[in-house]
Design an enzyme around this catalytic site. Sequence first.
Site, PDB file in Angstrom:
ATOM      1  N   ARG A  15     -33.120  32.343  23.493  1.00 24.41           N
ATOM      2  CA  ARG A  15     -34.299  32.164  24.355  1.00 24.41           C
ATOM      3  C   ARG A  15     -34.065  31.208  25.531  1.00 24.41           C
ATOM      4  O   ARG A  15     -34.880  31.138  26.450  1.00 24.41           O
ATOM      5  CB  ARG A  15     -35.490  31.689  23.510  1.00 24.41           C
ATOM      6  CG  ARG A  15     -36.083  32.792  22.641  1.00 24.41           C
ATOM      7  CD  ARG A  15     -37.030  32.253  21.587  1.00 24.41           C
ATOM      8  NE  ARG A  15     -36.308  31.714  20.430  1.00 24.41           N
ATOM      9  CZ  ARG A  15     -36.898  31.100  19.400  1.00 24.41           C
ATOM     10  NH1 ARG A  15     -38.217  30.937  19.399  1.00 24.41           N
ATOM     11  NH2 ARG A  15     -36.186  30.639  18.384  1.00 24.41           N
ATOM     12  N   GLN A  73     -19.213  28.223  11.225  1.00 23.81           N
ATOM     13  CA  GLN A  73     -19.949  29.332  10.608  1.00 23.81           C
ATOM     14  C   GLN A  73     -19.625  30.558  11.466  1.00 23.81           C
ATOM     15  O   GLN A  73     -20.111  30.677  12.595  1.00 23.81           O
ATOM     16  CB  GLN A  73     -21.465  29.037  10.637  1.00 23.81           C
ATOM     17  CG  GLN A  73     -22.311  30.109   9.972  1.00 23.81           C
ATOM     18  CD  GLN A  73     -23.791  29.976  10.297  1.00 23.81           C
ATOM     19  OE1 GLN A  73     -24.168  29.380  11.315  1.00 23.81           O
ATOM     20  NE2 GLN A  73     -24.642  30.526   9.442  1.00 23.81           N
ATOM     21  N   THR A  79     -30.205  29.875   8.611  1.00 23.56           N
ATOM     22  CA  THR A  79     -30.055  28.416   8.425  1.00 23.56           C
ATOM     23  C   THR A  79     -29.541  28.072   7.017  1.00 23.56           C
ATOM     24  O   THR A  79     -28.780  27.120   6.855  1.00 23.56           O
ATOM     25  CB  THR A  79     -31.396  27.709   8.684  1.00 23.56           C
ATOM     26  OG1 THR A  79     -32.431  28.372   7.937  1.00 23.56           O
ATOM     27  CG2 THR A  79     -31.774  27.727  10.148  1.00 23.56           C
ATOM     28  N   GLU A 154     -41.791  31.625   6.771  1.00 26.56           N
ATOM     29  CA  GLU A 154     -41.463  31.807   8.187  1.00 26.56           C
ATOM     30  C   GLU A 154     -42.561  32.623   8.861  1.00 26.56           C
ATOM     31  O   GLU A 154     -43.182  33.494   8.227  1.00 26.56           O
ATOM     32  CB  GLU A 154     -40.107  32.513   8.325  1.00 26.56           C
ATOM     33  CG  GLU A 154     -38.941  31.641   7.958  1.00 26.56           C
ATOM     34  CD  GLU A 154     -38.948  30.332   8.734  1.00 26.56           C
ATOM     35  OE1 GLU A 154     -38.762  30.370   9.952  1.00 26.56           O
ATOM     36  OE2 GLU A 154     -39.175  29.266   8.126  1.00 26.56           O
ATOM     37  N   ARG A 333     -19.953   3.072  46.639  1.00 23.21           N
ATOM     38  CA  ARG A 333     -19.170   3.936  45.745  1.00 23.21           C
ATOM     39  C   ARG A 333     -18.348   3.093  44.767  1.00 23.21           C
ATOM     40  O   ARG A 333     -18.279   1.872  44.896  1.00 23.21           O
ATOM     41  CB  ARG A 333     -18.291   4.852  46.602  1.00 23.21           C
ATOM     42  CG  ARG A 333     -19.121   5.867  47.397  1.00 23.21           C
ATOM     43  CD  ARG A 333     -18.287   6.556  48.447  1.00 23.21           C
ATOM     44  NE  ARG A 333     -17.090   7.168  47.873  1.00 23.21           N
ATOM     45  CZ  ARG A 333     -16.016   7.493  48.564  1.00 23.21           C
ATOM     46  NH1 ARG A 333     -15.961   7.253  49.875  1.00 23.21           N
ATOM     47  NH2 ARG A 333     -14.981   8.034  47.975  1.00 23.21           N
ATOM     48  N   LYS A 351     -16.355   1.567  49.427  1.00 26.22           N
ATOM     49  CA  LYS A 351     -15.586   2.138  48.310  1.00 26.22           C
ATOM     50  C   LYS A 351     -14.422   1.212  48.028  1.00 26.22           C
ATOM     51  O   LYS A 351     -13.737   0.800  48.964  1.00 26.22           O
ATOM     52  CB  LYS A 351     -15.045   3.521  48.679  1.00 26.22           C
ATOM     53  CG  LYS A 351     -14.347   4.183  47.527  1.00 26.22           C
ATOM     54  CD  LYS A 351     -13.180   5.056  47.952  1.00 26.22           C
ATOM     55  CE  LYS A 351     -11.980   4.234  48.376  1.00 26.22           C
ATOM     56  NZ  LYS A 351     -10.770   5.022  48.636  1.00 26.22           N
ATOM     57  N   ALA A 380     -21.853  -3.033  63.643  1.00 22.24           N
ATOM     58  CA  ALA A 380     -22.204  -1.625  63.483  1.00 22.24           C
ATOM     59  C   ALA A 380     -21.049  -0.753  63.951  1.00 22.24           C
ATOM     60  O   ALA A 380     -20.390  -1.060  64.943  1.00 22.24           O
ATOM     61  CB  ALA A 380     -23.452  -1.317  64.294  1.00 22.24           C
ATOM     62  N   ASN A 386      -8.546   3.882  56.303  1.00 20.55           N
ATOM     63  CA  ASN A 386      -7.749   3.612  55.097  1.00 20.55           C
ATOM     64  C   ASN A 386      -6.815   4.750  54.736  1.00 20.55           C
ATOM     65  O   ASN A 386      -5.988   4.603  53.859  1.00 20.55           O
ATOM     66  CB  ASN A 386      -8.674   3.306  53.907  1.00 20.55           C
ATOM     67  CG  ASN A 386      -9.622   4.452  53.607  1.00 20.55           C
ATOM     68  OD1 ASN A 386     -10.003   5.214  54.505  1.00 20.55           O
ATOM     69  ND2 ASN A 386     -10.007   4.585  52.353  1.00 20.55           N
ATOM     70  N   ARG A 440      -8.724  -2.775  73.415  1.00 25.89           N
ATOM     71  CA  ARG A 440      -9.466  -1.689  74.057  1.00 25.89           C
ATOM     72  C   ARG A 440      -8.997  -1.541  75.484  1.00 25.89           C
ATOM     73  O   ARG A 440      -8.435  -2.473  76.060  1.00 25.89           O
ATOM     74  CB  ARG A 440     -10.974  -1.952  74.017  1.00 25.89           C
ATOM     75  CG  ARG A 440     -11.381  -3.193  74.755  1.00 25.89           C
ATOM     76  CD  ARG A 440     -12.863  -3.513  74.544  1.00 25.89           C
ATOM     77  NE  ARG A 440     -13.234  -4.732  75.249  1.00 25.89           N
ATOM     78  CZ  ARG A 440     -14.191  -5.566  74.868  1.00 25.89           C
ATOM     79  NH1 ARG A 440     -14.863  -5.335  73.763  1.00 25.89           N
ATOM     80  NH2 ARG A 440     -14.467  -6.627  75.583  1.00 25.89           N
TER      81      ARG A 440
HETATM   82  C1  UD1 Z   1     -36.348  26.918  11.834  1.00 24.51           C
HETATM   83  C2  UD1 Z   1     -37.025  27.016  10.474  1.00 24.51           C
HETATM   84  C3  UD1 Z   1     -38.529  26.914  10.661  1.00 24.51           C
HETATM   85  C4  UD1 Z   1     -38.876  25.617  11.354  1.00 24.51           C
HETATM   86  C5  UD1 Z   1     -38.107  25.480  12.647  1.00 24.51           C
HETATM   87  C6  UD1 Z   1     -38.308  24.093  13.208  1.00 24.51           C
HETATM   88  C7  UD1 Z   1     -35.631  28.428   9.058  1.00 24.51           C
HETATM   89  C8  UD1 Z   1     -35.447  29.775   8.481  1.00 24.51           C
HETATM   90  N1  UD1 Z   1     -36.684  28.276   9.877  1.00 24.51           N
HETATM   91  O1  UD1 Z   1     -36.762  28.046  12.583  1.00 24.51           O
HETATM   92  O2  UD1 Z   1     -39.179  26.961   9.410  1.00 24.51           O
HETATM   93  O3  UD1 Z   1     -40.270  25.560  11.608  1.00 24.51           O
HETATM   94  O4  UD1 Z   1     -36.696  25.670  12.431  1.00 24.51           O
HETATM   95  O5  UD1 Z   1     -37.710  23.926  14.452  1.00 24.51           O
HETATM   96  O6  UD1 Z   1     -34.875  27.530   8.747  1.00 24.51           O
HETATM   97  N2  UD1 Z   1     -28.539  27.832  13.026  1.00 24.51           N
HETATM   98  C9  UD1 Z   1     -27.235  27.896  12.577  1.00 24.51           C
HETATM   99  N3  UD1 Z   1     -26.791  29.019  11.973  1.00 24.51           N
HETATM  100  C10 UD1 Z   1     -27.592  30.081  11.737  1.00 24.51           C
HETATM  101  C11 UD1 Z   1     -28.941  30.011  12.196  1.00 24.51           C
HETATM  102  C12 UD1 Z   1     -29.388  28.870  12.833  1.00 24.51           C
HETATM  103  O7  UD1 Z   1     -26.465  26.946  12.748  1.00 24.51           O
HETATM  104  O8  UD1 Z   1     -27.115  31.048  11.157  1.00 24.51           O
HETATM  105  C13 UD1 Z   1     -28.997  26.603  13.710  1.00 24.51           C
HETATM  106  C14 UD1 Z   1     -29.459  26.858  15.120  1.00 24.51           C
HETATM  107  O9  UD1 Z   1     -28.366  26.722  16.010  1.00 24.51           O
HETATM  108  C15 UD1 Z   1     -30.503  25.764  15.327  1.00 24.51           C
HETATM  109  C16 UD1 Z   1     -31.058  25.545  13.923  1.00 24.51           C
HETATM  110  O10 UD1 Z   1     -30.125  26.104  13.034  1.00 24.51           O
HETATM  111  O11 UD1 Z   1     -29.906  24.568  15.792  1.00 24.51           O
HETATM  112  C17 UD1 Z   1     -32.422  26.176  13.754  1.00 24.51           C
HETATM  113  O12 UD1 Z   1     -32.282  27.566  13.949  1.00 24.51           O
HETATM  114  P1  UD1 Z   1     -33.372  28.399  14.745  1.00 24.51           P
HETATM  115  O13 UD1 Z   1     -32.923  29.795  14.836  1.00 24.51           O
HETATM  116  O14 UD1 Z   1     -33.733  27.713  16.002  1.00 24.51           O
HETATM  117  O15 UD1 Z   1     -34.573  28.321  13.684  1.00 24.51           O
HETATM  118  P2  UD1 Z   1     -36.103  28.475  13.999  1.00 24.51           P
HETATM  119  O16 UD1 Z   1     -36.395  29.904  14.211  1.00 24.51           O
HETATM  120  O17 UD1 Z   1     -36.492  27.514  15.051  1.00 24.51           O
HETATM  121 CA    CA Z   2     -35.455  26.201  16.498  1.00 22.72          CA
END
Ligand code: UD1
Ligand code: CA
Length: 457
Positions: A15, A73, A79, A154, A333, A351, A380, A386, A440
């Site tokens: 996003r 990962q 998450t 969620e 600078r 500088k 002035a 330099n 001059r």
């Molecule tokens: C998540 C929570 C939600 C909470 C919200 C708060 C879950 C399923 N949902 O949703 O309940 O209200 O955060 O901000 O946990 N990430 C990974 N690997 C993955 C997926 C995500 O490292 O496979 C990381 C993302 O980079 C991010 C964080 O986890 O930094 C949160 O992931 P994001 O997709 O933003 O979760 P939300 O939809 O915001």
């Molecule tokens: Ca998030």
Amino acid sequence: MTLEVIVLAAGKGTRMRSALPKVLHLLAGQALLAHVVRTATSLTPITTHVIVGHEAQLVQGSLTGTAINWVVQKEQLGTGHAVSQALPHVNDASVVLILAGDVPLVTQSTLQACVDAACSDCLAVVTAYFDEPGSLGRIVRDEKDSTHIRKIVEFKDATPSEKAICEINSGIMALGGRALKELIGKLDNDNAQGEFYLTDIVALANQQGISVHGVPVDDAHEVSGINDRRELAVAERRYQKRLADDLMNAGVTLADPARLDVRGQVTAGEDCFIDVNVVLKGDVKLGYGVSIGSGVVIEDSILGDNVRVEPNTVIQGATISAGCTLGPFARLRPGTDLGVDVHIGNFVETKKAVLGDRTKAGHLAYLGDAILGADCNIGAGTITCNYDGVDKHQTRIGSDVFVGTNSTLVAPLVIDDGAFVAAGSTITTRVRQNELAVGRGKQRNIAGWTRPGKRKS
Ligand code: UD1
Ligand code: CA
């Protein structure tokens, strides 16, 4: 119990609509991830694990100098899956604090409260109340016993009545390592997004007899995640407000707290004044009673007591002693080092320039690779030449030297104490103590000169 932290930062952040991974977008001049890691490490965990995936190398390269166990990962399956990648590195006996890399405003005290509420078999979840909770995960409490959290749902999986809940999951949780491993091992991806949700460990905890504690934050915005550029802009203003409050608490008057931007660490003595639209970057130290005009940018510099900076001056990598007056429209600078009560006026650039006490360059000059003594007056239009196209050379000027307007000082050059350079001179050889140098063309006046006339067509 020892503490370990897991930070989730593997996602792309679709996003944001950006080639840059979301956690590398800047808040107050620092990557979102750097804010989270800084706050987390303030709790002195034994290990900070950061989960990376999308543009992993770029993310890893952004945080040098902090000891981090980087965990890759490969596929972003949710998450819960992200947390599982770190678990082989986590001690059973530790309390594990889980943070998201996109929640940069969380404070040390909130994290501490979460850790304090957790134990080897009690799960702590930081929650917040929002009037408009948007698409955040909802905290589902027991209808009979509202102290009891049943599950987190969620948004995409929520029923209309669950969507109406205003208490949300911040994404910040803590639990003992052994129990966390057990719960994460039981996750499935049978949900609207086909992901392994970390949030499902709450319902699983209840099944396993692990108690779940909600830790509500006072200021909900502290745990606002950043998912798009509008949320980033809102977080930036909130964070700037905090920094402005810190400065005001330290005794600084801000003409408008909403029109100051701090992108680094600023310390300030009492009775400083900062006018509107000032940007302070990196390490900036202001002494007592410093006054900073509008539109000034200061980066990695030290300003002594009662320094006065007039509008639209840019200062980088400079040390300015007490009582100096700078600008308007001056540019200092890196390597500029000014003694006390020096005056650098409009359209003067310095500088690698060391100026002795009370020396003045009031207008339109360039002092580069130059060392000047005390009590000099630089006219002035004076330029230190330099650069010969290959190398840089130094100009050394003693004390009490007067350099007349529009002088060209060709370096390497030495001008000794008390010397006087006539206006409009080009100086290429050493000027000794108390000498007058005139370099001059001699003026000729031609009498009876007829001006060129316009041709008649
Ligand atoms: C998540 C929570 C939600 C909470 C919200 C708060 C879950 C399923 N949902 O949703 O309940 O209200 O955060 O901000 O946990 N990430 C990974 N690997 C993955 C997926 C995500 O490292 O496979 C990381 C993302 O980079 C991010 C964080 O986890 O930094 C949160 O992931 P994001 O997709 O933003 O979760 P939300 O939809 O915001
Ligand atoms: Ca998030």
